[in-house]
Design an enzyme around this catalytic site. Structure first.
Site, PDB file in Angstrom:
ATOM      1  N   HIS A  56      35.154 -19.430  58.094  1.00  0.00           N
ATOM      2  CA  HIS A  56      35.634 -20.827  58.211  1.00  0.00           C
ATOM      3  C   HIS A  56      34.934 -21.418  59.432  1.00  0.00           C
ATOM      4  O   HIS A  56      35.254 -21.036  60.550  1.00  0.00           O
ATOM      5  CB  HIS A  56      37.148 -20.861  58.432  1.00  0.00           C
ATOM      6  CG  HIS A  56      37.943 -20.154  57.372  1.00  0.00           C
ATOM      7  ND1 HIS A  56      38.542 -20.818  56.328  1.00  0.00           N
ATOM      8  CD2 HIS A  56      38.232 -18.844  57.192  1.00  0.00           C
ATOM      9  CE1 HIS A  56      39.173 -19.939  55.551  1.00  0.00           C
ATOM     10  NE2 HIS A  56      38.999 -18.729  56.057  1.00  0.00           N
ATOM     11  N   PHE A  57      33.971 -22.295  59.198  1.00  0.00           N
ATOM     12  CA  PHE A  57      33.209 -22.860  60.323  1.00  0.00           C
ATOM     13  C   PHE A  57      33.668 -24.278  60.677  1.00  0.00           C
ATOM     14  O   PHE A  57      33.084 -24.940  61.525  1.00  0.00           O
ATOM     15  CB  PHE A  57      31.704 -22.814  60.040  1.00  0.00           C
ATOM     16  CG  PHE A  57      31.082 -21.435  60.236  1.00  0.00           C
ATOM     17  CD1 PHE A  57      31.829 -20.354  60.689  1.00  0.00           C
ATOM     18  CD2 PHE A  57      29.738 -21.223  59.963  1.00  0.00           C
ATOM     19  CE1 PHE A  57      31.248 -19.077  60.869  1.00  0.00           C
ATOM     20  CE2 PHE A  57      29.145 -19.967  60.150  1.00  0.00           C
ATOM     21  CZ  PHE A  57      29.896 -18.893  60.602  1.00  0.00           C
ATOM     22  N   ARG A  58      34.707 -24.768  59.970  1.00  0.00           N
ATOM     23  CA  ARG A  58      35.490 -25.940  60.400  1.00  0.00           C
ATOM     24  C   ARG A  58      34.795 -27.290  60.329  1.00  0.00           C
ATOM     25  O   ARG A  58      35.341 -28.276  60.847  1.00  0.00           O
ATOM     26  CB  ARG A  58      35.990 -25.748  61.840  1.00  0.00           C
ATOM     27  CG  ARG A  58      36.745 -24.468  62.110  1.00  0.00           C
ATOM     28  CD  ARG A  58      37.922 -24.300  61.203  1.00  0.00           C
ATOM     29  NE  ARG A  58      38.829 -23.239  61.635  1.00  0.00           N
ATOM     30  CZ  ARG A  58      39.687 -22.649  60.815  1.00  0.00           C
ATOM     31  NH1 ARG A  58      39.769 -23.008  59.537  1.00  0.00           N
ATOM     32  NH2 ARG A  58      40.490 -21.715  61.259  1.00  0.00           N
ATOM     33  N   ASN A  99      38.368 -25.047  53.117  1.00  0.00           N
ATOM     34  CA  ASN A  99      39.541 -25.695  53.743  1.00  0.00           C
ATOM     35  C   ASN A  99      39.168 -26.458  55.016  1.00  0.00           C
ATOM     36  O   ASN A  99      39.731 -26.257  56.084  1.00  0.00           O
ATOM     37  CB  ASN A  99      40.656 -24.677  54.023  1.00  0.00           C
ATOM     38  CG  ASN A  99      40.219 -23.541  54.921  1.00  0.00           C
ATOM     39  OD1 ASN A  99      39.043 -23.227  55.018  1.00  0.00           O
ATOM     40  ND2 ASN A  99      41.175 -22.900  55.580  1.00  0.00           N
ATOM     41  N   HIS A 114      42.827 -15.992  47.918  1.00  0.00           N
ATOM     42  CA  HIS A 114      43.713 -15.609  49.017  1.00  0.00           C
ATOM     43  C   HIS A 114      45.067 -15.329  48.369  1.00  0.00           C
ATOM     44  O   HIS A 114      45.681 -16.241  47.804  1.00  0.00           O
ATOM     45  CB  HIS A 114      43.819 -16.762  50.020  1.00  0.00           C
ATOM     46  CG  HIS A 114      44.772 -16.513  51.138  1.00  0.00           C
ATOM     47  ND1 HIS A 114      44.408 -16.646  52.459  1.00  0.00           N
ATOM     48  CD2 HIS A 114      46.074 -16.129  51.152  1.00  0.00           C
ATOM     49  CE1 HIS A 114      45.442 -16.352  53.243  1.00  0.00           C
ATOM     50  NE2 HIS A 114      46.485 -16.052  52.462  1.00  0.00           N
ATOM     51  N   ASN A 146      46.574 -14.700  58.472  1.00  0.00           N
ATOM     52  CA  ASN A 146      47.115 -14.661  57.109  1.00  0.00           C
ATOM     53  C   ASN A 146      46.059 -14.053  56.217  1.00  0.00           C
ATOM     54  O   ASN A 146      44.966 -14.623  56.145  1.00  0.00           O
ATOM     55  CB  ASN A 146      47.425 -16.058  56.586  1.00  0.00           C
ATOM     56  CG  ASN A 146      48.439 -16.776  57.442  1.00  0.00           C
ATOM     57  OD1 ASN A 146      49.222 -16.157  58.146  1.00  0.00           O
ATOM     58  ND2 ASN A 146      48.412 -18.101  57.381  1.00  0.00           N
ATOM     59  N   ASP A 199      36.389 -13.135  57.657  1.00  0.00           N
ATOM     60  CA  ASP A 199      37.386 -14.219  57.625  1.00  0.00           C
ATOM     61  C   ASP A 199      37.438 -14.922  58.992  1.00  0.00           C
ATOM     62  O   ASP A 199      38.508 -15.298  59.467  1.00  0.00           O
ATOM     63  CB  ASP A 199      38.773 -13.700  57.221  1.00  0.00           C
ATOM     64  CG  ASP A 199      39.759 -14.830  56.928  1.00  0.00           C
ATOM     65  OD1 ASP A 199      39.321 -15.989  56.827  1.00  0.00           O
ATOM     66  OD2 ASP A 199      40.962 -14.549  56.800  1.00  0.00           O
ATOM     67  N   HIS A 255      40.501 -21.102  65.968  1.00  0.00           N
ATOM     68  CA  HIS A 255      41.381 -22.197  66.399  1.00  0.00           C
ATOM     69  C   HIS A 255      41.248 -22.257  67.912  1.00  0.00           C
ATOM     70  O   HIS A 255      40.836 -21.270  68.532  1.00  0.00           O
ATOM     71  CB  HIS A 255      42.840 -21.903  66.027  1.00  0.00           C
ATOM     72  CG  HIS A 255      43.070 -21.785  64.550  1.00  0.00           C
ATOM     73  ND1 HIS A 255      43.183 -22.876  63.725  1.00  0.00           N
ATOM     74  CD2 HIS A 255      43.207 -20.695  63.756  1.00  0.00           C
ATOM     75  CE1 HIS A 255      43.386 -22.467  62.473  1.00  0.00           C
ATOM     76  NE2 HIS A 255      43.392 -21.150  62.467  1.00  0.00           N
ATOM     77  N   GLY A 303      44.589 -17.142  62.302  1.00  0.00           N
ATOM     78  CA  GLY A 303      43.135 -17.019  62.258  1.00  0.00           C
ATOM     79  C   GLY A 303      42.558 -16.830  63.639  1.00  0.00           C
ATOM     80  O   GLY A 303      43.178 -17.193  64.651  1.00  0.00           O
TER      81      GLY A 303
HETATM   82  O1  DOR Z   1      44.415 -16.450  59.055  1.00  0.00           O
HETATM   83  C1  DOR Z   1      43.816 -17.216  58.315  1.00  0.00           C
HETATM   84  N1  DOR Z   1      43.204 -18.325  58.782  1.00  0.00           N
HETATM   85  N2  DOR Z   1      43.793 -16.984  57.000  1.00  0.00           N
HETATM   86  C2  DOR Z   1      43.292 -17.870  56.129  1.00  0.00           C
HETATM   87  O2  DOR Z   1      43.306 -17.622  54.959  1.00  0.00           O
HETATM   88  C3  DOR Z   1      42.782 -19.166  56.571  1.00  0.00           C
HETATM   89  C4  DOR Z   1      42.336 -19.072  57.953  1.00  0.00           C
HETATM   90  C5  DOR Z   1      42.071 -20.428  58.551  1.00  0.00           C
HETATM   91  O3  DOR Z   1      41.333 -21.193  57.932  1.00  0.00           O
HETATM   92  O4  DOR Z   1      42.555 -20.706  59.635  1.00  0.00           O
END
Ligand code: DOR
Length: 445
Positions: free
Chosen positions: A62-64, A94, A178, A283, A310, A314, A329
């Site tokens: 996830h590179f946001r 996402n 997921h 998660n 994964d 944050h 995450g």
């Molecule tokens: O811990 C997690 N963070 N699990 C995920 O499936 C999504 C990810 C996130 O995008 O922060």
């Protein structure tokens, strides 16, 4: 044409470790041989004592970007990735906006083309209401489909049974999922909120995002894949119980149902919550030591097919919120190979198996062209590692935009020395080298 000659490397590839010389010409591997004589004008690298591995293809990051760039960007995290020996990544939908339309996908591809130092690909997101987009998007432009069957960062829960059946029946692409059962999680969460309010002790996270939640959701996804014939890839297994749902009877190229495990579920256990707190809130949750042991076993027995990170950064401030508000995450890409090389040194996995799970299998599963193996004619995505060089994770050697790591203070027993992406040296002993940008991954379809 630019040439690089890597000499005397212990090459790890396709189940073998053997001493080889490798000639890179332009962006590809020209020759692999026991001895290649230098001509004099190429860059010669003496790799005596080092292992040469294919670049890791991380199939879940996830590179946001777009929309959450206060946490991370494709530019920042792709640089951290190559420092960790990851030369290609598949990024998740996402973001804001979510990657649920062709236009959003094209926007990400444009951003990556301008900014990514690693090779890039994206997963297209499925939701409760974008079936038409799923049926019509250009499948050459995305690696596969991603569905959140349990809610996590980004509100992308797909919980409509009929929609799920339609999606599973509508595509031949790999569907990455997921799996955590939403009803179970909600019920557990309500019980703990009644007891503790928002400030639930972090140790309860695996009780809320429980084994039952994972198992129910994974088994349901597998049943649906079996009944529709879909190509299912279950992301980030975290429990011993789920590993029994996957078989090792077929080679990966013939499997229709595969599984992934992530670095954090192999490294941490619930014993670490006391020290690490929400820094290891993920998660699905990090669970028992017995779960961790079973994940290692399933990986080594080929019931789990792929190793990934994964990577989900944050900000540190966000992570300091009380339990219900602290996002799940954490950043991982920079420490993928170092963590796994440490595991190699601890005899938890062999180098050959590591390369199979981190490099060969993602390429085979997503049908990525000409990558994932060290072969003549393939792209020169290569990583030189030193199994004897220790590497301590500290604040000042982190490359993540968020500036923290769940591994801070850890000393890994193994280091990435150099990383090449498409024949370009992009990481050299602690330094990012801005020699070239990565390429878009292409797929055999
Ligand atoms: O811990 C997690 N963070 N699990 C995920 O499936 C999504 C990810 C996130 O995008 O922060």
């Amino acid at each position: 044409m630019r040439e690089i000659l890597i000499q005397n490397a212990q090459l790890v590839n396709e189940g073998l470790v053997s001493q080889k010389d490798i000639l890179v010409q332009g962006d590809t591997i020209e020759k692999i041989s026991n001895h290649i004589a230098p001509k004099g004008d190429e860059l010669c690298i003496d790799a005596t004592g080092l292992h040469l591995l294919p670049g890791w293809i991380d199939d879940q990051v996830h590179f946001r970007e777009p929309g959450l760039t206060h946490k991370a960007t494709i530019a920042s995290e792709s640089r951290a990735a190559v420092a960790g020996g990851i030369t290609s990544f598949l990024e998740m939908p996402n973001t804001q906006p979510q990657t649920t339309t062709q236009a959003a996908l094209e926007d990400k591809l444009r951003t990556a083309k301008k900014n990514s130092i690693a090779n890039y690909g994206f997963l297209f997101g499925g939701t409760n209401d974008n079936l038409e987009d799923i049926k019509t998007f250009d499948t050459q432009r995305a690696a596969g489909l991603k569905l959140f069957l349990g809610s996590s960062t980004g509100n992308m829960l797909v919980d409509d049974e009929q929609v799920l059946r339609n999606i599973f029946s509508s595509t031949d692409l790999p569907i990455a999922v997921h799996c955590e059962d939403e009803k179970t999680i909600r019920k557990n969460l309500e019980e703990y909120i009644a007891q503790f309010g928002d400030d639930i002790p972090i140790e309860k996270h695996p009780k809320i995002r429980s084994e039952t939640a994972c198992y129910l959701s994974s088994s349901r996804a597998i049943a649906l894949a079996k009944s529709t014939g879909a190509r299912l890839h279950v992301f980030h297994l975290s429990t011993a119980k789920e590993t029994a749902l996957f078989s090792n009877e077929l080679p990966i190229t013939e499997k229709k149902i595969t599984a992934e495990v992530c670095v954090h579920h192999l490294w941490f256990s619930e014993e670490d919550y006391a020290e690490k707190g929400t820094a290891i809130k993920w998660n699905p949750a990090v669970k028992k030591t017995t779960d961790r042991d079973a994940l290692w076993q399933a990986l080594n027995e080929d019931r789990i097919d792929v190793l990934a990170t994964d990577h989900a950064p944050h900000t540190w401030e966000e992570k300091q919120n009380p339990y219900t508000k602290a996002p799940s995450g954490g950043p991982l890409v920079q420490h993928a190979y170092p963590a796994l090389l440490t595991a190699v040194n601890q005899a938890k996995i062999t180098l050959e198996k590591l390369v199979e799970k981190a490099c060969h299998n993602p390429a085979l599963l997503f049908r990525i062209q000409n990558r994932g193996f060290i072969r003549e004619g393939y792209y020169a995505d290569l990583v030189l590692v030193d199994l004897k060089k220790k590497f301590k994770v500290t604040q000042d050697n982190l490359l993540y935009k968020c500036g923290w790591s769940p591994f801070e203070g850890t000393t890994f027993e193994g280091s990435v020395v150099k990383t090449f992406v498409n024949g370009n040296l992009v990481y050299n002993e602690g330094e990012i080298i801005e020699s070239a940008l990565g390429k878009r991954l292409t797929f055999d379809r």
